[in-house]
Design an enzyme around this catalytic site. Structure first.
Site, mmCIF file in Angstrom:
data_model
loop_
_atom_site.group_PDB
_atom_site.id
_atom_site.type_symbol
_atom_site.label_atom_id
_atom_site.label_comp_id
_atom_site.label_asym_id
_atom_site.label_seq_id
_atom_site.Cartn_x
_atom_site.Cartn_y
_atom_site.Cartn_z
ATOM 1 N N ARG A 22 1.464 1.936 -3.544
ATOM 2 C CA ARG A 22 0.435 2.383 -4.303
ATOM 3 C C ARG A 22 0.224 3.896 -3.866
ATOM 4 O O ARG A 22 -0.163 4.712 -4.650
ATOM 5 C CB ARG A 22 -0.998 1.594 -3.829
ATOM 6 C CG ARG A 22 -0.971 0.362 -4.254
ATOM 7 C CD ARG A 22 -2.328 -0.386 -4.235
ATOM 8 N NE ARG A 22 -3.410 0.016 -4.919
ATOM 9 C CZ ARG A 22 -4.331 -0.302 -5.293
ATOM 10 N NH1 ARG A 22 -4.671 -1.507 -4.950
ATOM 11 N NH2 ARG A 22 -5.042 0.277 -6.019
ATOM 12 N N TYR A 36 0.705 -1.198 0.180
ATOM 13 C CA TYR A 36 -0.133 0.152 -0.156
ATOM 14 C C TYR A 36 0.825 1.100 0.045
ATOM 15 O O TYR A 36 0.563 2.387 -0.545
ATOM 16 C CB TYR A 36 -1.207 -0.032 1.261
ATOM 17 C CG TYR A 36 -2.504 -0.792 0.754
ATOM 18 C CD1 TYR A 36 -3.386 -0.088 -0.023
ATOM 19 C CD2 TYR A 36 -2.505 -1.975 1.106
ATOM 20 C CE1 TYR A 36 -4.240 -0.840 -0.507
ATOM 21 C CE2 TYR A 36 -3.634 -2.711 0.676
ATOM 22 C CZ TYR A 36 -4.658 -2.111 -0.210
ATOM 23 O OH TYR A 36 -5.636 -2.888 -0.787
ATOM 24 N N HIS A 38 -15.457 1.793 -1.997
ATOM 25 C CA HIS A 38 -14.327 0.853 -1.598
ATOM 26 C C HIS A 38 -13.570 1.417 -0.759
ATOM 27 O O HIS A 38 -12.312 0.972 -0.710
ATOM 28 C CB HIS A 38 -13.856 0.324 -2.985
ATOM 29 C CG HIS A 38 -14.731 -0.470 -3.838
ATOM 30 N ND1 HIS A 38 -14.706 -0.584 -5.068
ATOM 31 C CD2 HIS A 38 -16.097 -1.199 -3.411
ATOM 32 C CE1 HIS A 38 -15.657 -1.274 -5.481
ATOM 33 N NE2 HIS A 38 -16.419 -1.525 -4.577
ATOM 34 N N ASP A 70 -8.834 6.649 -4.995
ATOM 35 C CA ASP A 70 -7.597 7.478 -5.097
ATOM 36 C C ASP A 70 -7.825 8.838 -4.627
ATOM 37 O O ASP A 70 -6.734 9.720 -4.702
ATOM 38 C CB ASP A 70 -7.098 7.415 -6.616
ATOM 39 C CG ASP A 70 -8.372 7.749 -7.637
ATOM 40 O OD1 ASP A 70 -9.179 8.662 -7.436
ATOM 41 O OD2 ASP A 70 -8.502 6.898 -8.587
ATOM 42 N N CYS A 106 -8.034 2.354 12.692
ATOM 43 C CA CYS A 106 -7.510 1.418 13.794
ATOM 44 C C CYS A 106 -8.152 0.215 13.771
ATOM 45 O O CYS A 106 -9.376 -0.048 13.854
ATOM 46 C CB CYS A 106 -7.702 2.266 14.878
ATOM 47 S SG CYS A 106 -7.193 1.440 16.322
ATOM 48 N N SER A 149 -16.753 -0.942 -15.330
ATOM 49 C CA SER A 149 -17.032 -2.291 -16.042
ATOM 50 C C SER A 149 -18.326 -3.104 -15.790
ATOM 51 O O SER A 149 -18.705 -3.848 -16.365
ATOM 52 C CB SER A 149 -15.947 -3.183 -15.776
ATOM 53 O OG SER A 149 -15.841 -3.491 -14.472
ATOM 54 N N GLN A 197 -16.418 3.894 -7.046
ATOM 55 C CA GLN A 197 -15.596 2.727 -6.701
ATOM 56 C C GLN A 197 -14.017 2.943 -6.393
ATOM 57 O O GLN A 197 -13.463 2.022 -6.280
ATOM 58 C CB GLN A 197 -15.836 1.587 -7.783
ATOM 59 C CG GLN A 197 -17.122 1.421 -8.090
ATOM 60 C CD GLN A 197 -17.407 0.560 -9.145
ATOM 61 O OE1 GLN A 197 -17.549 0.788 -10.297
ATOM 62 N NE2 GLN A 197 -17.453 -0.846 -9.039
ATOM 63 N N ASN A 198 -13.524 4.051 -6.893
ATOM 64 C CA ASN A 198 -12.099 4.509 -6.906
ATOM 65 C C ASN A 198 -11.811 4.855 -5.162
ATOM 66 O O ASN A 198 -12.665 5.539 -4.806
ATOM 67 C CB ASN A 198 -11.876 5.685 -7.778
ATOM 68 C CG ASN A 198 -12.293 5.268 -9.265
ATOM 69 O OD1 ASN A 198 -12.332 3.999 -9.516
ATOM 70 N ND2 ASN A 198 -12.770 6.266 -9.948
HETATM 71 ZN ZN LIG Z 1 -7.339 3.158 17.795
#
Ligand SMILES: [Zn+2]
Length: 269
Positions: free
Chosen positions: A71, A68, A124, A109, A132, A214, A106-107
Site C-alpha cells: 500500500r 502495508y 483513522h 494517505d 511501537c 459514504s 478518514q483518509n
Molecule cells: Zn518503542
C-alpha cells in the site's frame, strides 16, 4: 436559512466564522489511491478486512507488513488533486482572516498534508507513520520498502511465489519493540483525543462540509447529524446520495475535485 445552490451556499460560508470539513475516500479517489474496499479490492486472496485487523497482526506480522508495504508503494506514487488543493488554499485564506478551520479526515494517505493543509485530525491514522507496540511512540516513516527485506515483495497477484517474513525482517523501535502501521484497524477504537477534537469541531462550527464520504462508517458519520443538531449549515459533496443526504442543508452532486473549487475558491473574500 434556505440554501438552494452554489451562490446561496457561498453566501452562508462567507458569513461564517468557524468551518469544519469531514473528508473521506472519495476525495482521494481522484488521485488514484487504492481503496481496498469492495470488488477489486483484493490483495492476493485477502481483502483489507482480513489483514487490517489485530488478529491478522497477532497471527503473522510479516504478512501484514508486506500488505502495508505494498500500500505504501502505491501511495508513494499519488499526488494531491484539485480537492486537496482547494481545501488547503481555503484553510490558508480562512485562517489568515482570523477565522477557525478544522479538517477531519478518514483518509490515511497524507494527501491533505502534502497539499499544505495544517489543521488535520486523522481519525483513522496515517500510512506514513509507524507506532511501537511496546512504548507506543508514533514516528513519521516514509521508507519504501519499510525494511530492505521487503524489496521486490508485496505483489497483489494471487499467483505470487511468497516467502515468510520473520523477526529479522521486520522494523523495530529503538526500545526494541516491534513497529506496526499507525492505522486504526477493523475492531480497534479511534484515538480518544482525535475523536474528541472532531466532535468538538463539529459541535462548534457554523458551516460543516462533508466531502467524499459514504457517511456509513461510524463514528465519523455521526459528525454530520451532530453538526446539524448544533445549528450548522451542513453541506454534502458526493457523486451519489448517502444515508446522510436527507438530513443535510444542501447536497452538491459530483466528484470532490470538480465541485469543491467552485464552493471555496476566493472565500472569505
Ligand atoms: Zn518503542
Amino acid at each position: 436559512m434556505a440554501i438552494h445552490g452554489v451562490e446561496d451556499f457561498r453566501r452562508a460560508l462567507g458569513a461564517a466564522r468557524r468551518v469544519t470539513v469531514l473528508s473521506g475516500a472519495g476525495v482521494s479517489a481522484e488521485s488514484g489511491v487504492p481503496t481496498f474496499r469492495g470488488a477489486g479490492g483484493m490483495w492476493r486472496r485477502w481483502s483489507a478486512t482480513d489483514l487490517a485487523t489485530p488478529a491478522a497482526w497477532a497471527r503473522d506480522p510479516g504478512l501484514v507488513w508486506e500488505f502495508y508495504d505494498y500500500r505504501r508503494q502505491r501511495m508513494a506514487e499519488v499526488r494531491p488533486n484539485r480537492a486537496h488543493i482547494a481545501l488547503a488554499e481555503f484553510e490558508a485564506r480562512w485562517t489568515a482572516a482570523g477565522r477557525d478551520f478544522t479538517l477531519v479526515t478518514q483518509n490515511v494517505d497524507g494527501l491533505h498534508e502534502a497539499a499544505g493543509s495544517v489543521a488535520v485530525t486523522r481519525l483513522h491514522g496515517s500510512i506514513w507513520h509507524v507506532r511501537c507496540v511496546s512504548c507506543g511512540q508514533v514516528t513519521p516513516n516514509r521508507d519504501v520498502p519499510i525494511t530492505p527485506a521487503f524489496a521486490g515483495a508485496g505483489s497483489p497477484d494471487p499467483a505470487t511465489k511468497t516467502r515468510w517474513f520473520g523477526p529479522g525482517d521486520l522494523p523495530f523501535c529503538k526500545c526494541g519493540g516491534l513497529l506496526r502501521p499507525h492505522i486504526v484497524w477493523f475492531g480497534e477504537s479511534l484515538d480518544a483525543q482525535d475523536i474528541g477534537n472532531a466532535v468538538a469541531a463539529a459541535s462548534r462550527c457554523d458551516v460543516f462540509i462533508a466531502v467524499g464520504t459514504s457517511a456509513v462508517v461510524y463514528p465519523a458519520a455521526g459528525l454530520i447529524p451532530r453538526a446539524r443538531a448544533a445549528g450548522a449549515v451542513v453541506c454534502e459533496v458526493n457523486p451519489e446520495p448517502t444515508p446522510a443526504t436527507p438530513d443535510v442543508t444542501v447536497h452538491f452532486s459530483g466528484p470532490a475535485g470538480e465541485v469543491l473549487p467552485g464552493l471555496l475558491d476566493g472565500l472569505p473574500g
